[in-house]
Design an enzyme around this catalytic site. Structure first.
Site, short mmCIF file in Angstrom:
data_model
loop_
_atom_site.label_atom_id
_atom_site.label_comp_id
_atom_site.label_asym_id
_atom_site.label_seq_id
_atom_site.Cartn_x
_atom_site.Cartn_y
_atom_site.Cartn_z
CE LYS A 13 40.07 -19.76 -7.56
NZ LYS A 13 39.73 -19.94 -8.98
NE ARG A 88 43.79 -15.14 -10.61
CZ ARG A 88 42.58 -14.94 -10.10
NH1 ARG A 88 42.42 -14.72 -8.83
NH2 ARG A 88 41.55 -15.00 -10.89
NE ARG A 127 31.69 -16.99 -12.20
CZ ARG A 127 32.95 -17.27 -11.87
NH1 ARG A 127 33.22 -17.96 -10.79
NH2 ARG A 127 33.93 -16.87 -12.65
NE ARG A 160 33.64 -12.44 -12.08
CZ ARG A 160 34.62 -13.17 -11.58
NH1 ARG A 160 34.41 -13.93 -10.51
NH2 ARG A 160 35.82 -13.15 -12.11
NE ARG A 171 38.21 -14.59 -15.46
CZ ARG A 171 36.99 -14.92 -15.03
NH1 ARG A 171 35.94 -14.79 -15.83
NH2 ARG A 171 36.81 -15.36 -13.83
P1 AMP Z 1 38.58 -13.80 -9.61
O1 AMP Z 1 37.29 -13.29 -9.04
O2 AMP Z 1 39.44 -14.48 -8.60
O3 AMP Z 1 38.37 -14.64 -10.85
O4 AMP Z 1 39.41 -12.51 -10.07
C1 AMP Z 1 38.92 -11.61 -11.04
C2 AMP Z 1 40.05 -10.78 -11.62
O5 AMP Z 1 40.66 -10.02 -10.58
C3 AMP Z 1 41.17 -11.58 -12.24
O6 AMP Z 1 40.91 -11.96 -13.58
C4 AMP Z 1 42.33 -10.58 -12.15
O7 AMP Z 1 42.22 -9.57 -13.13
C5 AMP Z 1 42.07 -9.92 -10.80
N1 AMP Z 1 42.76 -10.67 -9.71
C6 AMP Z 1 42.19 -11.30 -8.65
N2 AMP Z 1 43.12 -11.85 -7.86
C7 AMP Z 1 44.32 -11.56 -8.41
C8 AMP Z 1 45.68 -11.85 -8.06
N3 AMP Z 1 46.00 -12.58 -6.97
N4 AMP Z 1 46.65 -11.37 -8.89
C9 AMP Z 1 46.37 -10.63 -9.97
N5 AMP Z 1 45.12 -10.34 -10.36
C10 AMP Z 1 44.09 -10.78 -9.60
#
Ligand code: AMP
Length: 214
Positions: A13, A88, A127, A160, A171
């Site tokens: 994404k 989400r 990654r 990360r 996740r």
């Molecule tokens: P991402 O970079 O999108 O994979 O997000 C990393 C982490 O941020 C996720 O595993 C969640 O802990 C938190 N996070 C990001 N976006 C959301 C969302 N819309 N709702 C809840 N947690 C989020």
């Protein structure tokens, strides 16, 4: 153009978002990036979010919704936005629809990027991300020209904290349970397009451009 990128973690994404934002001239808003920035800066929001992020869990809905709604009031969102990683949960999606309706706005397209589980795990564990500009790499498939250094800005590349095998599995589980029901939600709304995210970066992007129009 108001766009939402949906898909499991590791589907690409972020990479596609950078290209979409550039082509259609809309801001790329990644809730994950916003949280990571806050964690890095040690803000109260960052401290709160880190408790959940480190375990691969979702940050509480109301915290995220407020953050996104605030961000969308900024000037660069006047001509549209590209949301990456939000909504989400169905609750977030419902609240967001109410917010948009109040503004006489709506989501034009939800792009659901799908990739099979084995590929996702490999992508996430391999990654690497630039600490400075957020550009993403992969140790095998897309290494930087110089090890540890970002091709784009010369920043330091790191893994990360939530891209470890243990957290990645959680996740994916969280995605299946809490986020994948959104596919049905937007299917009913009639504004979702499915993109096969397994192919090469440019091929996936071409598929997206076909959906959005050139
Ligand atoms: P991402 O970079 O999108 O994979 O997000 C990393 C982490 O941020 C996720 O595993 C969640 O802990 C938190 N996070 C990001 N976006 C959301 C969302 N819309 N709702 C809840 N947690 C989020």
């Amino acid at each position: 153009m108001n766009l939402v990128l949906l898909g499991p973690p590791g589907a690409g994404k972020g990479t596609q978002a950078t290209k979409i934002a550039e082509k259609y001239n809309i801001p790329h808003i990644s809730t994950g990036d916003i949280f990571r920035k806050n964690v890095k800066e040690g803000t109260p929001l960052g401290k709160k979010a880190q408790e959940y992020m480190s375990k691969g869990e979702l940050v509480p809905d109301d915290l995220v919704i407020e953050l996104v709604e605030d961000r969308l009031t900024e000037d660069d969102c006047k001509g549209g936005f590209l949301l990456d990683g939000f909504p989400r949960t169905v609750y977030q999606a419902e609240k967001f629809d109410v917010y948009l309706k109040e503004k006489n706005s709506a989501i034009d397209k939800v792009l659901d990027i799908d990739v099979e589980k084995d590929i996702l795990i490999d992508r996430m564990i391999g990654r690497r991300v630039c600490k400075n500009c957020g550009a993403t790499y992969h140790v095998k498939n897309m290494p930087p020209k110089k090890e540890g250094i970002c091709d784009v800005c010369g920043g330091e590349i790191y893994q990360r904290a939530d891209d470890t095998l243990e957290t990645v599995s959680n996740r994916l589980q969280v995605y299946l349970e809490q986020t994948s029901p959104l596919i049905d939600y937007y299917e009913k709304a009639g504004n979702i397009a499915h993109i096969n995210g397994a192919g090469a970066l440019d091929k996936v992007f071409s598929e997206i451009v076909e959906v959005l129009g050139a």
